[in-house]
Design a protein around this motif. Sequence first.
Motif, mmCIF file in Angstrom:
data_model
loop_
_atom_site.group_PDB
_atom_site.id
_atom_site.type_symbol
_atom_site.label_atom_id
_atom_site.label_comp_id
_atom_site.label_asym_id
_atom_site.label_seq_id
_atom_site.Cartn_x
_atom_site.Cartn_y
_atom_site.Cartn_z
ATOM 1 N N LYS A 23 9.944 -10.357 -2.239
ATOM 2 C CA LYS A 23 9.346 -10.364 -0.906
ATOM 3 C C LYS A 23 7.830 -10.367 -1.001
ATOM 4 N N LYS A 24 7.212 -11.157 -0.142
ATOM 5 C CA LYS A 24 5.753 -11.121 0.001
ATOM 6 C C LYS A 24 5.469 -10.029 1.030
ATOM 7 N N GLU A 25 4.815 -8.942 0.570
ATOM 8 C CA GLU A 25 4.614 -7.764 1.408
ATOM 9 C C GLU A 25 3.136 -7.447 1.592
ATOM 10 N N LEU A 26 2.819 -6.898 2.758
ATOM 11 C CA LEU A 26 1.510 -6.310 3.001
ATOM 12 C C LEU A 26 1.701 -4.800 2.922
ATOM 13 N N ASN A 27 0.993 -4.181 1.970
ATOM 14 C CA ASN A 27 1.104 -2.745 1.742
ATOM 15 C C ASN A 27 -0.280 -2.128 1.619
ATOM 16 N N LEU A 28 -0.336 -0.833 1.777
ATOM 17 C CA LEU A 28 -1.531 -0.050 1.484
ATOM 18 C C LEU A 28 -1.251 0.596 0.130
ATOM 19 N N ILE A 29 -2.059 0.237 -0.893
ATOM 20 C CA ILE A 29 -1.776 0.651 -2.263
ATOM 21 C C ILE A 29 -3.001 1.304 -2.896
ATOM 22 N N SER A 30 -2.752 2.382 -3.619
ATOM 23 C CA SER A 30 -3.773 3.019 -4.448
ATOM 24 C C SER A 30 -3.580 2.512 -5.874
ATOM 25 N N TRP A 31 -4.596 1.866 -6.417
ATOM 26 C CA TRP A 31 -4.553 1.345 -7.784
ATOM 27 C C TRP A 31 -5.324 2.297 -8.691
ATOM 28 N N ASN A 32 -4.697 2.752 -9.764
ATOM 29 C CA ASN A 32 -5.338 3.623 -10.753
ATOM 30 C C ASN A 32 -6.019 4.829 -10.111
ATOM 31 N N ARG A 34 -7.355 5.277 -7.306
ATOM 32 C CA ARG A 34 -8.531 5.010 -6.465
ATOM 33 C C ARG A 34 -8.117 4.996 -4.994
ATOM 34 N N GLU A 35 -9.125 4.876 -4.130
ATOM 35 C CA GLU A 35 -8.869 4.806 -2.690
ATOM 36 C C GLU A 35 -7.934 3.640 -2.387
ATOM 37 N N ALA A 36 -6.978 3.874 -1.511
ATOM 38 C CA ALA A 36 -5.990 2.844 -1.175
ATOM 39 C C ALA A 36 -6.651 1.658 -0.485
ATOM 40 N N LYS A 37 -6.140 0.449 -0.810
ATOM 41 C CA LYS A 37 -6.614 -0.794 -0.208
ATOM 42 C C LYS A 37 -5.407 -1.586 0.281
ATOM 43 N N TYR A 38 -5.666 -2.543 1.147
ATOM 44 C CA TYR A 38 -4.610 -3.419 1.664
ATOM 45 C C TYR A 38 -4.308 -4.463 0.607
ATOM 46 N N ASP A 39 -3.031 -4.736 0.417
ATOM 47 C CA ASP A 39 -2.606 -5.578 -0.691
ATOM 48 C C ASP A 39 -1.494 -6.509 -0.225
ATOM 49 N N LEU A 40 -1.650 -7.797 -0.513
ATOM 50 C CA LEU A 40 -0.659 -8.809 -0.162
ATOM 51 C C LEU A 40 -0.201 -9.476 -1.450
ATOM 52 N N ARG A 41 1.088 -9.295 -1.794
ATOM 53 C CA ARG A 41 1.618 -9.906 -3.019
ATOM 54 C C ARG A 41 3.140 -9.912 -2.982
ATOM 55 N N ASP A 42 3.738 -10.625 -3.950
ATOM 56 C CA ASP A 42 5.189 -10.677 -4.099
ATOM 57 C C ASP A 42 5.663 -9.472 -4.908
ATOM 58 N N THR A 57 -10.321 -4.604 1.223
ATOM 59 C CA THR A 57 -10.757 -3.377 1.880
ATOM 60 C C THR A 57 -10.428 -3.503 3.368
ATOM 61 N N LYS A 58 -10.563 -2.405 4.095
ATOM 62 C CA LYS A 58 -10.304 -2.442 5.537
ATOM 63 C C LYS A 58 -11.241 -3.440 6.213
ATOM 64 N N ASN A 63 -12.107 -8.771 8.814
ATOM 65 C CA ASN A 63 -12.739 -10.095 8.832
ATOM 66 C C ASN A 63 -11.693 -11.203 8.745
ATOM 67 N N LEU A 64 -10.678 -11.010 7.901
ATOM 68 C CA LEU A 64 -9.598 -11.988 7.791
ATOM 69 C C LEU A 64 -8.850 -12.109 9.113
ATOM 70 N N LYS A 65 -8.586 -10.986 9.759
ATOM 71 C CA LYS A 65 -7.903 -11.001 11.050
ATOM 72 C C LYS A 65 -8.694 -11.811 12.071
ATOM 73 N N GLU A 66 -10.012 -11.624 12.112
ATOM 74 C CA GLU A 66 -10.852 -12.389 13.037
ATOM 75 C C GLU A 66 -10.785 -13.885 12.731
ATOM 76 N N LEU A 67 -10.815 -14.226 11.440
ATOM 77 C CA LEU A 67 -10.709 -15.641 11.057
ATOM 78 C C LEU A 67 -9.375 -16.234 11.502
ATOM 79 N N LEU A 68 -8.295 -15.503 11.259
ATOM 80 C CA LEU A 68 -6.958 -15.993 11.616
ATOM 81 C C LEU A 68 -6.809 -16.100 13.131
#
Length: 74
Positions: A23-32, A34-42, A57-58, A63-68
């Motif tokens: 599944k291609k998911e949008l999640n809030l993920i903490s990597w290593n 660190r502060e959680a970021k928005y992540d889109l991946r399979d 980042t938020k 900015n992406l939302k405004e573009l879309l």
Amino acid sequence: MANIKYEIVEKLGTVSEGAKGWKKELNLISWNDREAKYDLRDWDQSNEKMGKGVTLTKEELQNLKELLNGMDLS
């Protein structure tokens, strides 16, 4: 290859699902830890294996939302 530590803080939604169950998911993920970021991946069904993705980042997500929102997708 070094191990990458991640924690899915919040599952926000599924964009699509492939024939093999990934599944291609949008999640809030903490990597290593660190502060959680928005992540889109399979992801596989158990969220143990992942494909390439993009982390935002938020502010970048806003900015992406405004573009879309400004695009004509018809």
